[in-house]
Design an enzyme around this catalytic site. Structure first.
Site, PDB file in Angstrom:
ATOM      1  N   ASP A   1      43.806  44.067  54.215  1.00 20.29           N
ATOM      2  CA  ASP A   1      45.148  44.030  53.635  1.00 20.29           C
ATOM      3  C   ASP A   1      45.145  42.991  52.514  1.00 20.29           C
ATOM      4  OD1 ASP A   1      47.803  44.343  53.188  1.00 20.29           O
ATOM      5  OD2 ASP A   1      48.475  43.590  55.148  1.00 20.29           O
TER       6      ASP A   1
ATOM      7  N   ASP B   1      47.075  48.898  48.753  1.00 20.76           N
ATOM      8  CA  ASP B   1      46.497  47.588  49.049  1.00 20.76           C
ATOM      9  C   ASP B   1      46.055  47.436  50.498  1.00 20.76           C
ATOM     10  OD1 ASP B   1      49.093  47.680  50.033  1.00 20.76           O
ATOM     11  OD2 ASP B   1      49.387  45.533  49.787  1.00 20.76           O
ATOM     12  N   GLU B   2      45.925  48.516  51.217  1.00 21.75           N
ATOM     13  CA  GLU B   2      45.702  48.397  52.649  1.00 21.75           C
ATOM     14  C   GLU B   2      44.856  49.571  53.116  1.00 21.75           C
ATOM     15  OE1 GLU B   2      48.745  48.149  56.356  1.00 21.75           O
ATOM     16  OE2 GLU B   2      49.623  48.125  54.365  1.00 21.75           O
TER      17      GLU B   2
END
Lengths: 373, 372
Positions: free
Chosen positions: A27, A121-122
C-alpha cells in the site's frame, strides 16, 4: 518470517492438509499527496489535500501533515478546510498517478505473476512460489519496498501474512513506510483484539449492526456461531466466521479486470418512501464515486438495484454516450431511475448502485475535454 | 362535419403537425390529430403534451364540426392519394368514424372524441415581441447543433433564449451547449423583448419550429412567460412548455484572452477536415491540428486503419501548437460559416478555442479540444 517460523507454519499447514500461502499487501503511503510532494518541493512538509477545493469537492487524498489535523480522504473539502485552515488543495493529476502505478506494477511483476491490484496504489501479491526463488516473503516485501523507493522516490508499506485479510491488516499496522508480518501462529490472536471497525469488509453500517448485536472486537465475532452470522450478514457470514479465526481462503486473483464499481446496502427496516430511498441512494453514490476517485476509473452505465421485502430483485440501468464526469451526474441518473419505479407497492430491503462500462486500461478517460460550465 | 379540400393543401398542413405526434404513445388520444372545421377553415392540431401545433387551411366547409383521428395513418392516406385530388372528409358522429373519399378511394378511420383531446393552456404570456422569420432561422441554425442530448443535464437540452447586451447594444441571444462546445448567435433585441425572462426552449420544439418557419411569409410573433412560449406566424400557432431549469453561466467559458489567431479558408478547411477524419476512429473522430507559422497540418491516425495527413496554408503567426478536435464538432461549426474565412482564436491544447465567421459578428462558437 524467519526460518524457524517458516518451518512451524509449514507444520501447522501440513496438519491441516494445506499449503501455507505467502501473501503480501503493498500500500503506497498517502499516494496522490506523496506524488504531489515529490514533484513539487514547495509542498513538502505541508498539509496537503489532493482534490477539489470547490464547495462540493471531496478530498481524494491527504498528506500525513494534513492527517494530523484530522483531514481524511473522502472528507468534504469544506470540512477539511475547517479542520486545517492552512490546508493546500492541489487538483489531482491522474495521468501521473497512473504512470507511477504502472512503474510499481512492473516491480511487482519481477517477483510474481500473481498480482491483484486493488487500486492505483494498492495490490495483493501471492509470493508463495516467487520468480526469484526467495524463500522468505518478508525479504520479498523488503526488496519491493526498496525498489519502489529507489525507482519512484515514494514510500510504501507492506503487510506479510498467509492470507489477504491478514496481509491487509498488517500493512496498515506500521504505516507509513513500514513492514509488518503476521505469522500463521499469530493470526488468530491478532484478530481477537481487533476492533470490529478495523475488519476489511466492515463499513460504518455493518459496524453499527455488529455493535447492536454485541460484537465489538474480533473476540466477540469469534464467539458467534456460523448460522448466527449467516442469518444476520447473509453471504458475508461465512467470511466473517473465517476471518474471526484468522482464516481467509480468498485467492489472490491475478490481473483481475474490474468490470464495475458498485455498492449496496440492506436495511434493518424496509424502506417505503421515495425520500427514504433517495437518501440511501445518495450515500451509495458517494461510496461508488469515492472508489472512482481512488481508482481513477470512470463509467458510462449506471445501474440501480432494488430488492423488495419478498426478495424479488430488479435492476434498472442507463448508459450514457460518454463517461460520466461527476458524482452529481451519477446521482441524478440514480434519482431518475428510482423515480421511474414509483409508485412502489412493496417495501424495499436492499438498494444498490453500480457503475459499469468502465474506462479500463487502454481506454483512458474520454479524450474529449469539457467546458467548465 | 363535412368538408372538401385540396390534397396538396391538406398534405402540407398535416406534414406541419404530424411530426409532433410521437410514434409510441401510452395515451391513445396523443396518437391523434384534431381536425376542426369552421367557416371556410380547417384547423389541424397535434400535441405531445409538451408542445402543440395548430395549422389552419382553407377548405370548403359544408357542415362545421370536429373530431380526432390517428395522425400518422391519416397522413399516410393523404400522402398516397393522387396528386391534384380533391378530398372529401365526412364525420359520422353516431359511428365515430371519419370517411375520407377521393376519386374511387374511400377510407373509414376510427375517431376519438374531440372533448378528450388535451388542450394546452398558455396562461398569461407577459412578454411579447415579433421577429423576422429570417432572423429566427439564423438564431436556430447557428446554435441548435450544439444542443445536448444527455438527459441528465436536462437544462442543456434546448436553446437558451434571452436578452443581453453586446458592446452596449441590446441583443436577443440564442445559446446552446452540450458541455463540449457552445454556440451563440444574436440579433438586435426586438422592441417588447427588453426585460424578458431567459427561457430554455426544448430541442423538439426548436426542431418543429425550424421546420414550420421555413415557409413563413410573415414575421413571427413570440409571446412568453417563464413556463410557456408561443410562436404565431401565417396560419400556424406553436405553443410549447419551456425547460424548467437554470442555464449555466455560459459567458465564463467564452475565452477572452486567446492570443493565437488563425484565419483559414472555411471551405477548404472543412473539406480537409472531412477527408482526414475518414481515418479517425468512429468512436473518437479525433483530428490533430498542428499549427506552424503560415500553415496548418491536419492529421488523424487509427490503430486499425492507418493514418492521414493534409496540409493547408493559413494566416497564422502564433508559433508551433498542436491541438486535437472532434472532427464532427469542427464540421458542425464550419457548416455554419457563410463567409469565406473561419477565424480561430486559440490559447493552448487544453483550453477552449474560439471560432467565428470572419464576415459575421453575430455568431460565435467555443470548442473544447480533445487529447490526442
Amino acid at each position: 518470517m524467519d526460518a524457524a517460523e517458516s518451518v512451524e507454519s509449514a507444520l501447522d499447514a501440513a496438519g491441516r492438509g494445506e499449503v501455507v500461502r505467502k501473501v503480501i499487501h503493498i500500500d503506497m503511503d498517502a499516494f496522490y499527496a506523496s506524488v504531489e510532494q515529490r514533484d513539487n518541493p514547495e509542498l513538502r512538509g505541508k498539509p496537503l489535500a489532493v482534490g477539489g477545493s470547490r464547495e462540493r469537492g471531496v478530498v481524494a487524498a491527504a498528506s500525513y501533515e494534513a492527517r494530523r489535523f484530522g483531514v481524511r480522504s473522502a472528507m468534504p473539502s469544506v470540512t477539511a478546510r475547517r479542520r486545517c485552515p492552512q490546508l493546500i488543495f492541489v487538483p489531482p493529476r491522474f495521468d501521473v498517478y497512473r504512470t507511477v502505478s504502472r512503474q510499481i506494477h512492473a516491480i511487482f511483476a519481477e517477483f510474481t505473476p500473481v498480482i491483484e491490484p486493488l487500486s492505483l496504489d494498492e495490490a495483493y501479491l501471492d509470493v508463495t512460489g516467487n520468480l526469484k526463488g526467495i524463500p522468505s516473503a518478508t525479504r520479498v516485501a523488503e526488496e519491493i519496498r526498496a525498489r519502489i523507493r529507489a525507482e519512484t522516490g515514494l514510500t510504501a508499506s507492506a503487510g506479510v501474512s498467509y492470507n489477504k485479510f491478514l496481509a491487509k491488516l498488517a500493512s496498515d499496522h506500521r504505516k507509513p513506510d513500514g513492514l509488518f508480518v503476521i505469522t500463521p501462529r499469530e493470526g488468530a490472536a491478532f484478530v481477537e483484539g481487533l476492533a470490529i471497525e478495523k475488519f476489511h469488509g466492515v463499513g460504518p453500517a455493518t459496524a453499527a449492526r455488529m455493535k447492536a448485536l454485541g460484537i465489538h472486537t474480533g473476540r466477540d465475532l469469534r464467539e458467534r456461531p456460523l448460522d448466527f452470522l449467516q442469518q444476520h450478514f447473509g453471504k458475508s457470514g461465512p467470511y466473517f466466521y473465517g476471518v474471526a479465526r484468522g482464516i481467509d481462503h480468498r485467492p489472490v486473483r491475478p490481473d483481475r479486470i474490474r468490470k464495475s464499481i458498485g455498492a449496496e446496502d440492506t436495511f434493518s427496516v424496509d424502506l417505503v418512501t421515495f425520500e427514504a430511498m433517495r437518501a440511501e441512494t445518495r450515500l451509495l453514490v458517494d461510496k461508488v464515486w469515492r472508489h472512482c476517485e481512488k481508482s481513477g476509473l470512470r463509467g458510462r452505465t449506471v445501474t440501480l438495484k432494488l430488492r423488495y421485502a419478498d426478495f424479488e430483485t430488479i435492476t434498472r440501468s442507463r448508459t450514457l454516450p460518454s463517461m460520466i464526469a461527476g458524482r452529481d451526474e451519477v446521482d441524478r441518473i440514480v434519482e431518475a431511475l428510482l423515480q421511474a419505479l414509483f409508485p412502489i407497492e412493496k417495501g424495499v430491503r436492499l438498494l444498490g448502485v453500480t457503475l459499469s462500462s468502465l474506462n479500463t486500461e487502454g481506454e483512458a478517460e474520454s479524450p474529449q475535454m469539457r467546458l467548465a460550465l | 362535419m363535412k368538408l372538401r379540400i385540396e390534397r396538396a393543401a391538406l398534405l402540407a398542413s398535416l406534414g406541419h403537425v404530424q411530426s409532433v405526434v410521437e410514434r409510441r404513445n401510452t395515451i391513445p388520444i396523443l396518437s391523434n390529430v384534431q381536425i376542426e372545421a369552421s367557416e371556410a377553415m380547417l384547423a389541424l392540431t397535434a400535441t405531445d403534451l409538451d408542445l402543440a401545433v395548430v395549422d389552419k387551411i382553407m377548405a370548403t366547409v359544408e357542415r362545421p364540426g370536429a373530431t380526432t383521428v390517428p395522425a400518422h395513418t391519416f397522413y399516410d392516406i393523404v400522402r398516397k392519394l393522387p396528386d391534384g385530388a380533391e378530398i372529401e372528409l365526412t364525420y359520422d358522429q353516431a359511428q365515430r368514424r371519419l370517411a375520407i373519399r377521393a376519386g374511387r378511394s374511400s377510407f373509414q378511420l376510427s375517431c376519438l372524441p374531440k372533448e378528450d383531446f388535451p388542450v394546452m393552456a398558455t396562461g398569461d404570456l407577459p412578454h411579447q415581441f415579433s421577429l423576422g422569420a429570417e432572423a429566427l432561422k439564423r438564431l436556430i441554425d447557428k446554435t441548435r447543433f450544439a444542443i445536448s442530448t444527455e438527459e441528465t443535464r436536462y437544462y442543456l437540452n434546448g436553446i437558451y433564449l434571452h436578452a443581453a447586451a453586446t458592446a452596449g447594444v441590446p441583443m436577443l441571444r440564442a445559446v446552446a451547449t452540450d458541455g463540449h462546445r457552445l454556440a451563440r448567435s444574436e440579433t438586435p433585441l426586438p422592441s417588447g423583448a427588453a426585460g424578458m425572462t431567459g427561457v430554455i426552449i426544448p430541442r423538439k420544439t426548436v426542431n418543429e419550429l425550424r421546420k414550420l418557419v421555413d415557409g413563413a411569409e410573415t414575421d413571427v410573433a413570440i409571446a412568453l412567460s417563464d413556463t410557456k412560449i408561443r410562436f404565431t406566424f401565417d396560419q400556424v400557432v406553436l405553443v410549447s412548455k419551456l425547460i424548467d431549469g437554470t442555464f449555466p453561466d455560459y459567458e465564463r467559458v467564452i475565452p477572452q484572452g486567446n492570443d493565437k489567431q488563425l484565419e483559414v479558408d472555411a471551405k477548404s478547411f472543412a473539406q480537409a477536415v472531412d477527408r482526414v477524419a475518414t481515418i479517425s476512429t468512429e468512436k473518437s473522430r479525433a483530428v490533430k491540428m498542428a499549427l506552424d507559422n503560415g500553415r496548418i497540418t491536419l492529421s488523424a491516425t487509427s490503430p486499425d486503419q492507418g493514418s492521414a495527413i493534409e496540409e493547408l496554408t493559413a494566416s497564422y503567426a502564433g508559433g508551433g501548437l498542436e491541438i486535437g478536435f472532434n472532427s464532427k464538432y469542427l464540421l458542425d461549426i464550419t457548416g455554419q460559416i457563410e463567409g469565406d474565412t473561419a477565424q480561430f482564436r486559440l490559447a493552448d491544447a487544453a483550453s477552449p478555442t474560439l471560432v467565428r465567421d470572419a464576415g459575421d459578428e453575430s455568431a460565435l462558437y467555443v470548442l473544447m479540444p480533445m487529447r490526442v
